[in-house]
Write an enzyme that holds these catalytic residues in place. Sequence first.
Site, PDB file in Angstrom:
ATOM      1  N   ASP A  89       0.614  -1.335   0.085  1.00 45.75           N
ATOM      2  CA  ASP A  89       0.012  -0.051   0.018  1.00 45.75           C
ATOM      3  C   ASP A  89       0.772   1.296   0.020  1.00 45.75           C
ATOM      4  O   ASP A  89       1.435   1.599   1.184  1.00 45.75           O
ATOM      5  CB  ASP A  89      -0.922  -0.125   1.325  1.00 45.75           C
ATOM      6  CG  ASP A  89      -1.782   1.026   1.191  1.00 45.75           C
ATOM      7  OD1 ASP A  89      -1.868   1.888   0.338  1.00 45.75           O
ATOM      8  OD2 ASP A  89      -2.640   1.252   2.218  1.00 45.75           O
ATOM      9  N   ASP A 289      -1.497   4.991  -5.955  1.00 47.56           N
ATOM     10  CA  ASP A 289      -1.929   4.354  -4.617  1.00 47.56           C
ATOM     11  C   ASP A 289      -2.163   2.653  -4.869  1.00 47.56           C
ATOM     12  O   ASP A 289      -3.383   2.428  -5.612  1.00 47.56           O
ATOM     13  CB  ASP A 289      -3.170   4.806  -4.036  1.00 47.56           C
ATOM     14  CG  ASP A 289      -3.683   4.099  -2.920  1.00 47.56           C
ATOM     15  OD1 ASP A 289      -2.979   3.398  -2.339  1.00 47.56           O
ATOM     16  OD2 ASP A 289      -4.862   4.262  -2.459  1.00 47.56           O
TER      17      ASP A 289
END
Length: 428
Positions: A89, A289
Amino acid sequence: MADQKMKERRRVSLMIMVLIFQVLSASLHGCLAAIGQGQPPRKPTSIHPRAGVRSSVFLPVSGNVYPLGYYSVTIGIGNPPKPFQLDIDTGSDLTWVQCDAPCTGCTLPRDQLYNPSKNNFVDCKDPMCLAVNSPNPPQCKNPNEKCCFQVQYADHGSVLGFIVLDTFPLRLVNGTLSKPHLAFGCGHRLQNRGLHPPTPTAGVLGLGKSKASISSQLSSMGVTKNVFGHCLGDNRGFLFFGADFVPKSGMTWTRMLQSSSDKHYSSGPAELLFGGKPTGIKGVNVIFDTGSTYTYLNLKVYETVLNLIRKDLSGKQLHDVKDKALPICWKGTKPFKSMRDARNYFSTFALSFTGSSNVQLQLPPENYLIVTEQGNVCLGILNGTEAGLGTTNVIGDISLQGKLVIYDNENQMIGWANADCNRKFGSF
């Protein structure tokens, strides 16, 4: 169920409330109640660079955009190391795992949870607690008070727990075994667990820009440079820390945006192109992201993209169809078997970064569409405003597939190049 998993991952991971160490709310009192108000004095941890030759770490990645909806790595923690599968992440900073404290909301069996010892706890006055809470120092009522954290994500998921320190055995590419002691979150109270992260992962590998991220910690300890990259393929890929895997040529680079309010890997402004032609959309800033399965665009940009695609499909043998996987889908004269069958119906988008010459992030059909189990083709670009992101634009996994993406925090640059991420590094 595949459709259920896709629904779970239709979110963004952006960490909207980074870390909270002040014992001000009932939830944080719960954190302290679960682990005790104090602990035996321990030697403060060192977060200063150590002498030595910096190397790199290479980790295999597994996962896909559809039907799984996530990419993960397996990392050993502790001595002897216990394996944990973590959702990679770049949209959040703090690494955390499900923790036996005991745990509320954890999804893994108890024997698969991280079980800290008393020596693992980081206290409130420890330099590591200060580092992960930068720039605001924690308000410590007691110097031996445990360092608590709370993370909230843009998809309304949250994790509450405490900061711990443990060994992360890592095999470096120079052949040596490094055993850095890294700080991470031991999450014992999880909410909306179905959204972040999806099962069967044990937690999140936070790769953001702050001092709390794994990349920053490895750099501060002299293990690697503060550079990392990923390559996401159809079912596998790789992740690396350090500069040894950065190609000397063939990369497209753009500067990271720098502002006190922007803690994400952002770049821009960019102009949106479709089929190589201007769309009238300019000044687009984007966040990279990997914690988001799909790409999210603000309402104005999203509507423009959707209208361009629909206009481009006019007269072609595709028709709107409902599919549980995503909101906007089309069917052909016969079910699509793969993106190879569907890609010729669609055109390429591109983000042309106006601050640099000839810097474009190409988004061919496979970087914004999926083919579902029903044989339909669906749009993997979603309305970010509707998802609660306001004007923020997020480049998710679907648009990062098939690319080597590098985050050079040493030089504040983001780079990318087309790559076959299903092959071993160096084969593309």
